[in-house]
Every structure is written in C-alpha cells, then in structure tokens.
Motif scaffolding. Structure first.
Motif, short mmCIF file in Angstrom:
data_model
loop_
_atom_site.label_atom_id
_atom_site.label_comp_id
_atom_site.label_asym_id
_atom_site.label_seq_id
_atom_site.Cartn_x
_atom_site.Cartn_y
_atom_site.Cartn_z
N PHE A 13 12.68 -1.91 1.91
CA PHE A 13 12.70 -2.29 0.49
C PHE A 13 11.53 -3.19 0.12
N PRO A 14 11.21 -4.23 0.89
CA PRO A 14 10.00 -4.99 0.56
C PRO A 14 8.73 -4.17 0.67
N ARG A 15 8.70 -3.15 1.52
CA ARG A 15 7.52 -2.30 1.63
C ARG A 15 7.31 -1.50 0.34
N VAL A 16 8.38 -0.99 -0.23
CA VAL A 16 8.27 -0.27 -1.50
C VAL A 16 7.76 -1.21 -2.59
N LEU A 17 8.33 -2.42 -2.66
CA LEU A 17 7.97 -3.36 -3.73
C LEU A 17 6.59 -3.95 -3.54
N GLY A 18 6.24 -4.26 -2.29
CA GLY A 18 4.95 -4.89 -2.02
C GLY A 18 3.83 -3.89 -1.86
N HIS A 19 3.90 -3.07 -0.84
CA HIS A 19 2.80 -2.16 -0.51
C HIS A 19 2.61 -1.07 -1.57
N TYR A 20 3.69 -0.38 -1.91
CA TYR A 20 3.54 0.78 -2.79
C TYR A 20 3.49 0.44 -4.27
N SER A 21 4.29 -0.53 -4.71
CA SER A 21 4.28 -0.87 -6.13
C SER A 21 3.16 -1.84 -6.47
N ARG A 22 3.12 -2.99 -5.79
CA ARG A 22 2.11 -4.01 -6.14
C ARG A 22 0.71 -3.63 -5.66
N ASP A 23 0.58 -3.29 -4.38
CA ASP A 23 -0.76 -3.11 -3.80
C ASP A 23 -1.39 -1.77 -4.17
N LEU A 24 -0.65 -0.69 -4.03
CA LEU A 24 -1.19 0.64 -4.33
C LEU A 24 -0.97 1.05 -5.79
N ARG A 25 -0.11 0.31 -6.49
CA ARG A 25 0.19 0.60 -7.90
C ARG A 25 0.67 2.04 -8.08
N LEU A 26 1.49 2.48 -7.15
CA LEU A 26 2.02 3.83 -7.22
C LEU A 26 2.98 3.98 -8.39
N PHE A 27 3.71 2.91 -8.69
CA PHE A 27 4.61 2.87 -9.85
C PHE A 27 4.85 1.41 -10.21
N PRO A 28 5.24 1.14 -11.48
CA PRO A 28 5.52 -0.25 -11.88
C PRO A 28 6.70 -0.82 -11.11
N LEU A 29 6.76 -2.14 -11.06
CA LEU A 29 7.86 -2.81 -10.36
C LEU A 29 9.20 -2.42 -10.96
N GLU A 30 9.24 -2.26 -12.29
CA GLU A 30 10.50 -1.86 -12.93
C GLU A 30 10.99 -0.51 -12.42
N ALA A 31 10.06 0.42 -12.24
CA ALA A 31 10.44 1.75 -11.73
C ALA A 31 10.86 1.67 -10.27
N ALA A 32 10.15 0.86 -9.48
CA ALA A 32 10.51 0.69 -8.07
C ALA A 32 11.93 0.15 -7.93
N LEU A 33 12.24 -0.86 -8.72
CA LEU A 33 13.58 -1.46 -8.64
C LEU A 33 14.66 -0.51 -9.14
N HIS A 34 14.34 0.31 -10.14
CA HIS A 34 15.31 1.30 -10.62
C HIS A 34 15.71 2.27 -9.50
N LYS A 35 14.74 2.63 -8.64
CA LYS A 35 15.00 3.54 -7.54
C LYS A 35 15.95 2.96 -6.49
N MET A 36 16.06 1.64 -6.43
CA MET A 36 16.88 1.01 -5.40
C MET A 36 18.06 0.23 -5.97
N THR A 37 18.29 0.36 -7.29
CA THR A 37 19.41 -0.37 -7.91
C THR A 37 20.16 0.51 -8.91
N GLY A 38 19.66 0.60 -10.13
CA GLY A 38 20.38 1.31 -11.18
C GLY A 38 20.58 2.78 -10.91
N LEU A 39 19.54 3.46 -10.41
CA LEU A 39 19.67 4.90 -10.15
C LEU A 39 20.70 5.20 -9.07
N PRO A 40 20.66 4.56 -7.90
CA PRO A 40 21.70 4.85 -6.90
C PRO A 40 23.09 4.44 -7.35
#
Length: 479
Positions: A379-406
């Motif tokens: 989970f920190p890898r998604v938020l740190g590496h992929y969302s913040r560092d690589l900007r693959l998706f916004p933090l809001e979208a990253a968190l949706h994938k691991m909270t509201g959506l599931p």
C-alpha cells in the motif's frame, strides 16, 4: 459535544475519489461523528494532523491471513502499512470447512494458510473463533472452492459428481449464512485443476440465492489468459453474481504487453455485469514451487522450503549449481516450498494499476522466512512510488482503489470512507514521505511516513508501534 478523538488541521481524502480538502475529523466511539471546523470542540485526545492526510483505513482485497489473523507477529505487517481490513479466503483456499485426521496435511496450496495445521469444521466455527480472539484488524472472509473439494472428494484428480457437488453446496450455504462474502476459486492449483466450468457453476449456485460474490484466481495467467478470463465471465454471468478477478497479471516475456487486450476484455464485460479485479504493484509474483514457471522467469528466489529451509531467500539458479543439478530438479528437491518469480512487465503492472476497475491487494503469504515484499510494502508503494513519484494517478484515485472501491465491491457497509456515520477506520500519513522499505532481499521492513492507524475508533498504531492489538472485528456479509 465532546469527542473521543479529533484529528485537527487534516488534509482529508475521503476514499470516494473526490478532491482533498482541509478539515478536522471528530471520532466518537467506533464512528466518525463530524467533519469540519472543530476548533471550539473538546476531545479526550487531539491529534495535530497538519501536513498529513487523513484517509480511510486501507482494505487489502486479496489476503491469505486466514490463520495469521490470530498471530500478532504475522498480522503486524498489515497494520504497519495502514491496512485496517483484510479480505481472506482467496485463491480457493480457506481454513473452513475442513476436517483433518490426526497427522493429515491438506494439499498445497491449502497447507500454506497455517503454520500449525489449524482448521475449522464449519465456517461459523471459524468466524466465531476469529471474533473471540479480538483480532488486531477487521477481517472479512470468502470460502474456498478448493477447500470444499478437499472436504468432500477423496479423489481430486477428476470433476466432482452430483453427490459431491450437493455436499459442497450445503457447505457453501452454511458459510454464507455464517457471514461469508462469497466463494473464491483457485483452478490454477492442483486441488482444483480437474474442475470443469460446469462444476464451478453448480457449486456456486448458493451465491445466486444469497447474494454472494465470486473471486477467481483464473485457470491461466500466461498464454491461455483469454480463455481463462472468458471462463470466469461465464461462471459469474451464469450465476448472476459479481466477479472479482484475483491478482490480474500477465506472466512470461511472451505475454508482456497483452494487458492492453485483457483490460479491454474486462472493460467490455464490466458493461454487461459487475466485474473488477485486484492487483499488486510489483513485477514479480509469488507462489508454490512450480517447475513450469522456470523457463518464463528471469530470476527465481526461494521464499521457503520444507526440506532445505536454509535456502530461503536464495536464487534457485545458485542453489541448483551447488546441488549440481538443473533448476527443475533443484526445485523438486526443495519441495514443498515457495518462490518469487520475476516474470512480469513493468508496463503491464502500471497499465493494470491505473485501470479504473483495479483494486489493490497484497496477495501476501504469511509464515514465510523470506516473503515477497508485498507482504510489508504494497500500500505505501502504490501511494509513494506509483502515485507521488511516477504520477501514474492522483493520490485521490490511488486511495479510492484501496478504500471506497473495495468497500463498495465487497459490500463492506459503512467502511471505506471518511464521512459521518462511517466506521472510524483511519490511516494518517505524510504524502511526501510515505514509502515502502521492503525489498526482495530484505522484505521484512515496515514502511515510513505513516503516523497513526485507527481501527473501529481505537488507536491501533502510533508512529509504527502497535498500541492496541484487539481493535478489529469480523465483518459478516450484509451487516
């Protein structure tokens, strides 16, 4: 009004995908009571969340912590990375319903769920045991199709007959009545490889009647992934139940890039019926010792071996050279055991992660000497590496994938959002600092950047230290 906790000056990301905003979050008992300007309110404890994100606690949509939920040392990696709820019973494997004779071990991979052979005759007995243990985090559970086969079939090398299917249906009914979310399948693995599509549909009939879902580790994730996905679509569509495709990936160099097509298939099916999938943020998978995967892997790292435990963490190639045999023979000598297989494409991983239908699941396997780092860092890898560092998706979208959506897809009522009336499952982190520290060579390392984890209104973790080991609950279907 007096609150139990107030998180003041927080950056709230609520789990829906909506933009962040500044506010205070007030908690009373197990619930989020109010969000807004609470500067004039009193609380038993005020936590200054300035410069930090207050988000829903993360939901691990693909866990194998069926026995680890009873074990503090094994469940700590989930708490440490901000996970407050785990979905257990994946890949066709659950601890119930099972009836082992003295000295008997279930077949692989069922034997990986528990270090000491713990099992339960009924699903109700299992859920009651978890509840009585007062677990550290919330647990929601699937019943495994492979477990049902093992319970009712003396010969797993053939399709089930009518009487065996009827017995499995009865157990699935009982599990759903007890609170199981649905059924999982693992037709990729030995205990269920002889299963036909018709058997999956027949055994799954109670899901249609009770409103359960089906989570499927499909039959093939390499050359035959398309027919494997179509089988999963056929099963869920015939049963008229939601489908979760487990740890979607493309295995082997020859299949790199095919996620463009498989994601199109998943999108097309999602327009016809409820379909989503979980995935993890790594280019290596982990499973049992599978000689068939040697040719497609650039590297294989042993995670555990029953016969040669001293080789955990080492490369299979080096072990084979020492044994003066080829890698296939070395793997046979190491069995039973597990390994990490480096055979995925980073482009596919990113494309799959970024899909709107992707949820985050660790697929971590506990009780291993040198586990895949996803057990500690997903989970920190998604938020740190992929969302913040690589900007693959916004933090809001990253968190949706691991909270509201599931929470929505698994029917976890009152979870997965920062909103009044929702459960106070909260993770507080520094968006600029959060990072996974676990590596393949040193996987048992907690992440950084997470300051607080709250479970059901109880402060469970403060600065990496667990302060409450008993804040979790069993989350039963429909409750």
């Amino acid at each position: 009004m007096t609150f139990d906790y107030i998180f003041k000056n927080a950056t709230v990301i609520d789990g829906t995908g909506a933009p962040r905003y500044r506010a205070d979050v007030g908690v009373v008992a197990e619930l989020i009571a109010e969000i807004g300007d609470l500067s004039k309110a009193s609380a038993k404890q005020v936590i200054d969340a300035s410069g930090q994100v207050v988000a829903p606690g993360f939901i691990d949509t693909h866990a194998h912590d069926d026995a680890a939920i009873f074990d503090r040392s094994e469940i700590y990696p989930k708490l440490a990375q901000g996970v407050t709820t785990i979905i257990n019973g994946n890949c066709g494997c659950s601890l119930a319903p099972m009836a082992l004779r003295p000295g008997e071990r279930p077949p692989t991979p069922l034997d990986q769920l528990s270090r000491d052979g713990v099992h339960f005759r009924t699903f109700a007995e299992y859920l009651d045991a978890v509840s009585l243990s007062r677990p550290a985090i919330n647990g929601a559970f699937l019943v495994g199709h492979s477990t049902l086969r093992f319970r009712h079939m003396a010969d797993l090398e053939r399709p089930a007959n009518e009487s065996e299917i009827s017995a499995m249906q009865l157990d699935l009914h009982e599990a759903l009545d007890a609170g199981a979310l649905g059924m999982s399948t693992g037709v990729f693995y030995g205990p269920a490889q002889a299963t036909t599509t018709d058997e999956l549909i027949a055994v799954g009939r109670p899901l249609s009647e009770r409103g359960g879902l089906i989570a499927m580790h499909v039959r093939n994730e390499a050359d035959q992934i398309e027919p494997a996905l179509h089988e999963a679509f056929a099963v869920s569509s015939t049963l008229h139940v939601p489908l979760v495709v487990s740890h979607h990936k493309l295995f082997g160099k020859e299949n790199h890039g095919r996620s463009t097509h498989t994601l199109a298939l998943l999108r097309q099916q999602a327009r016809l019926s409820p379909v989503c999938f979980d995935c993890y943020p790594y280019t290596a998978s982990s499973s049992t010792l599978l000689p068939s995967r040697i040719k497609d892997s650039s590297r294989i790292q042993i995670t555990w071996s029953k016969t040669h435990p001293q080789h955990a963490g080492r490369d299979l190639k080096d072990i084979a050279e020492e044994m003066r045999v080829d890698q296939e023979e070395a793997m046979r000598r190491l069995a039973p055991g597990g390994a990490v297989y480096f055979a995925l494409s980073e482009d596919d991983v990113q494309r799959i992660l970024a899909s709107p239908n992707a949820m985050i699941g660790s697929d971590g396997v506990p009780f291993q000497e040198v586990p895949h780092p996803r057990m500690w860092g997903t989970f920190p890898r998604v938020l740190g590496h992929y969302s913040r560092d690589l900007r693959l998706f916004p933090l809001e979208a990253a968190l949706h994938k691991m909270t509201g959506l599931p929470a929505e897809r698994f029917g976890l009522v009152g979870r997965g959002r920062v909103a009044p009336g929702f459960a106070a499952d909260l993770t507080v982190f520094d968006a600029e600092q959060i990072a996974d520290m676990a590596t393949f060579d040193a996987p048992k390392q907690a992440p950084k950047g997470i300051s607080h984890v709250m479970v059901n209104g109880c402060m469970a973790v403060v600065d990496g230290e667990v302060v409450d080991w008993h804040a979790g609950q069993v989350l039963r279907r429909g409750q």
